[in-house]
Enzyme design. Structure first.
Site, PDB file in Angstrom:
ATOM      1  N   ASP A 142       8.317  -3.185 -15.966  1.00  0.00           N
ATOM      2  CA  ASP A 142       6.935  -2.705 -15.830  1.00  0.00           C
ATOM      3  C   ASP A 142       6.832  -1.266 -16.322  1.00  0.00           C
ATOM      4  OD1 ASP A 142       4.256  -2.779 -15.244  1.00  0.00           O
ATOM      5  OD2 ASP A 142       4.511  -2.475 -13.085  1.00  0.00           O
ATOM      6  N   GLU A 157       0.852  -1.177   0.000  1.00  0.00           N
ATOM      7  CA  GLU A 157       0.000   0.000   0.000  1.00  0.00           C
ATOM      8  C   GLU A 157       0.888   1.227   0.000  1.00  0.00           C
ATOM      9  OE1 GLU A 157      -2.501   0.086   3.432  1.00  0.00           O
ATOM     10  OE2 GLU A 157      -0.984  -0.766   4.746  1.00  0.00           O
TER      11      GLU A 157
END
Length: 685
Positions: free
Chosen positions: A154, A28
């Protein structure tokens, strides 16, 4: 999601949490702020790897080792990673640069909603900037010169950040560099739509997979649609593996043919047919902009963002400056922090509660001088040079924050300026014991960042850096930072003098500081500096300096550590006493349950305390377990995470061990106390 998962923590380690930015499967992300040197606060992003995913001690150690690598990536087009912290029960934390703006995905969505698209040449500039950052990371080597073979894996619009002032940065190298996240054969990592064909097949990838992914990003900016249309799931995966690409002009008009050719070359199915490296792709895009006489820079990107993206839609207000001094009467100093919704103001800091009297501490004073500005202006023009220097100064400021200081710039970049000059004082924060090492690493990182920023230029800027040890006095605040400090003479003048004498591209370190950091770096001698008017200036007549060449590799440090005992001349009795204390504490005949054996090593800085401890640790039995804890002079409590770490080492329990099993292990190690006693309460905690 449970209420516990959605509850916003007020703090994570030393970070004050402002709001949660997002939550994923393993992590998170929070917007937070942290106190910096000389009474500044910094907005930053904290990514927490959730504790349930890192309960394995091996995983934690591996990830910590690899995540530290991300802190060594210093380039204007890479989001700066400041620090990695293993905070025990709070999880593993990566703190990163906060870029006030939007990601490329947000800009694309805003453009589609308004029936617009990113102009083709602006798209080329964005792709070129990202390619520069990728090439720097791809070329990164360790201290011994061996390639690290970093691949991002990514590259996607979500990881391309655009600041409101037009800066372009690639994010999330903090995870991409970690071996524990690298794909093995047959395992897919990354976003399917941006994968290269070989990545989608689960094959081993190299830097050319990032070039392909950047080609996908450029394709989407040009065509305003996904590379493989609306395909999803297995259908999308098969399309990516097939590697069949239609020209972007099939779906959008006004795309220059040269831009399309560069895009399609990056999207070749076979890696050998693509650009050999990301710098070649960046150069091709830059040459095209010059040939087409398209002056696209950060100012043009800033204008494009303002025309497409609504700044009021971002949760962070103008008042949330990324770095600012905090005045005594600043309302953010309120001792009652306000938290909650997206419109809440910044969290407050603890009020300043300074101790009586003044503190005196050793610091490191660093002077940086950037050369070749005139040649740079002549090569690329005044306006472009000005923007490049602004970008470089911003990057150097991020690096300084990472090392617990900030630059005070005393030069400018006017037409007649020969160089830029800045000074930083390292050691004013609570962790002052690392000042000398942090100053040396600051120099290493700054040289590297300046070199990376000029990688594609014929004229390269270079810095000369001088570092001396000095003394600062001031008052210590609640958190251990030295505030309203005064730097004692002659450290400031000596640092500037050594910086002036240092050759371009080199760091010269005075002898006093050299003795503290000599074991961590490779050195060579420099000529002594003779000061003609030394008496009148209250300076030494001769200054012995050393040139910092590079950091030692891990293997070199281990080899040096193994030879440390031979360097401890006259310290045999102290070393023997440490071993005697260790054996008394661990021997079954002499050890008494419930007792603690302590030895304190004290003395002036530079007399060999660290060498003595290192020598002792290298001679311990292999089964001995060592827990290292850095303490702040202002801290009155030992953090719970340190206690947890000590207990896990002592008992072998893990974060996911059931409570009953953990309690039995603790009792077995410490003894079974009366449950009604204070000791019983401690065991239960």
């Amino acid at each position: 999601m449970t209420s516990a998962e959605t509850q916003l923590p007020s703090r994570l380690a030393e970070f004050e949490v402002i709001r949660r930015l997002g939550t994923g499967g393993m992590a998170e992300v929070f917007l937070a702020r942290k106190r910096g040197a000389e009474r500044t606060f910094k907005l930053l992003v904290v990514k927490r790897i959730l504790p349930q995913h890192v309960s394995s001690r091996q995983f934690r150690a591996m990830f910590a080792d690899e995540a530290q690598l991300a802190t060594r990536l210093n380039h204007p087009n890479i989001v700066q990673v400041y620090d990695f912290l293993d905070s025990g029960e709070e999880g593993q934390l990566l703190s990163m640069e906060y870029v006030e703006g939007t990601d490329l995905r947000g800009l694309q969505r805003a453009a589609r909603s308004k029936g617009l698209r990113i102009p083709p040449y602006v798209a080329c500039y964005i792709a070129s900037e990202i390619a520069k950052g990728l090439h720097y990371a791809h070329e990164r080597r360790d201290e011994g010169g061996r390639p690290l073979e970093i691949v991002h894996r990514d590259v996607s619009p979500q990881n391309i950040l655009l600041s409101f002032d037009g800066s372009v940065k690639i994010a999330d190298f903090g995870i991409a560099t970690a071996n524990v996240f690298r794909e093995e054969a047959g395992v897919l990592k990354g976003k399917t739509g941006y994968m290269s064909p070989e990545q989608a097949r689960g094959e081993k990838v190299d830097r050319r997979t990032d070039i392909y992914s950047l080609g996908v990003v450029l394709y989407e900016m040009l065509s305003n649609r996904p590379l493989h249309g609306s395909r999803e799931g297995d259908e999308l995966l098969e399309a990516v593996r097939a590697g069949i690409v239609e020209p972007p002009s099939t779906y959008a008009t006004g795309i220059p043919s040269e831009v399309e050719a560069i895009t399609l070359r990056a999207l070749q199915k076979e890696p050998d047919a693509r650009f050999e490296n990301a710098r070649d792709m960046a150069s091709a895009l830059a040459r095209l902009l010059v040939q087409k006489q398209q002056l696209v820079d950060s100012h043009v990107v800033e204008t494009t963002i303002s025309e497409i993206f609504d700044r009021t839609s971002t949760p962070t207000k103008e008042a949330m400056a990324s770095e600012r001094p905090v005045a005594e009467d600043d309302p953010l100093r309120s001792s009652e922090p306000v938290r909650g919704g997206p419109d809440d103001p910044l969290l407050s800091s603890r009020p300043l509660r300074e101790k009586a009297g003044r503190e005196v501490r050793h610091v490191a004073v660093v002077t940086l001088r950037v050369h070749h500005l005139a040649a740079l202006r002549q090569e690329i023009g005044e306006s472009r040079a000005h923007r490049l220097v602004d970008q470089l100064r911003a990057t150097l400021s991020e690096i300084a924050y990472k090392r617990g200081c900030h630059w005070v710039w005393t030069g400018d970049e006017s037409d007649d300026a020969v160089s830029l000059v800045a000074r930083a004082v390292v050691g004013l924060t609570a962790h002052a014991a690392h000042a000398s090492t942090d100053a040396a690493w600051l120099a290493v990182d700054c040289h590297e960042a300046i070199s990376g920023a000029c990688d594609d230029l014929q004229v390269a800027l270079q810095a000369s850096i001088g570092i001396v040890r000095g003394i600062a006095s001031g008052q210590r605040d609640f958190e251990g930072h030295l505030v309203r400090h005064v730097l004692h003479k002659p450290a400031d003048e000596l640092s500037a003098l050594i910086g002036q004498h240092a050759s371009a591209g080199e760091t010269w370190v005075a002898g006093g500081l050299f003795r503290l950091v000599r074991r961590d770096f490779v050195w060579r001698d420099a000529p002594n500096i003779e000061i003609v008017d030394a008496d009148a200036r209250n300076l030494p007549r001769n200054v012995r300096v050393h040139v910092l060449v590079r950091p030692l590799t891990r293997q070199e440090k281990l080899e040096q550590l193994a030879s440390t005992p031979r360097d401890l001349v006259g310290r045999d009795s102290e070393l023997a006493e440490l071993h005697a204390a260790y054996h008394r504490a661990t021997s079954t005949q002499t050890a008494t349950r419930g007792t603690v054996t302590c030895r304190v090593i004290m003395g002036e800085m530079g007399i060999g305390k660290t060498a003595l401890v290192d020598a002792f640790l290298t001679e311990l039995p292999k089964q001995a377990r060592v827990v290292r804890i850095d303490c702040s002079p202002a801290g009155r409590e030992l953090p719970l995470s340190h206690i947890g770490q000590w207990l896990r080492e002592l008992t072998g329990i893990q974060l996911d061990t059931p409570y009953a099993d953990a309690r039995r292990a603790i009792v077995a190690a410490l003894g079974d106390p009366d449950s009604s006693s204070r000791a019983g309460e401690i065991v239960n905690r």
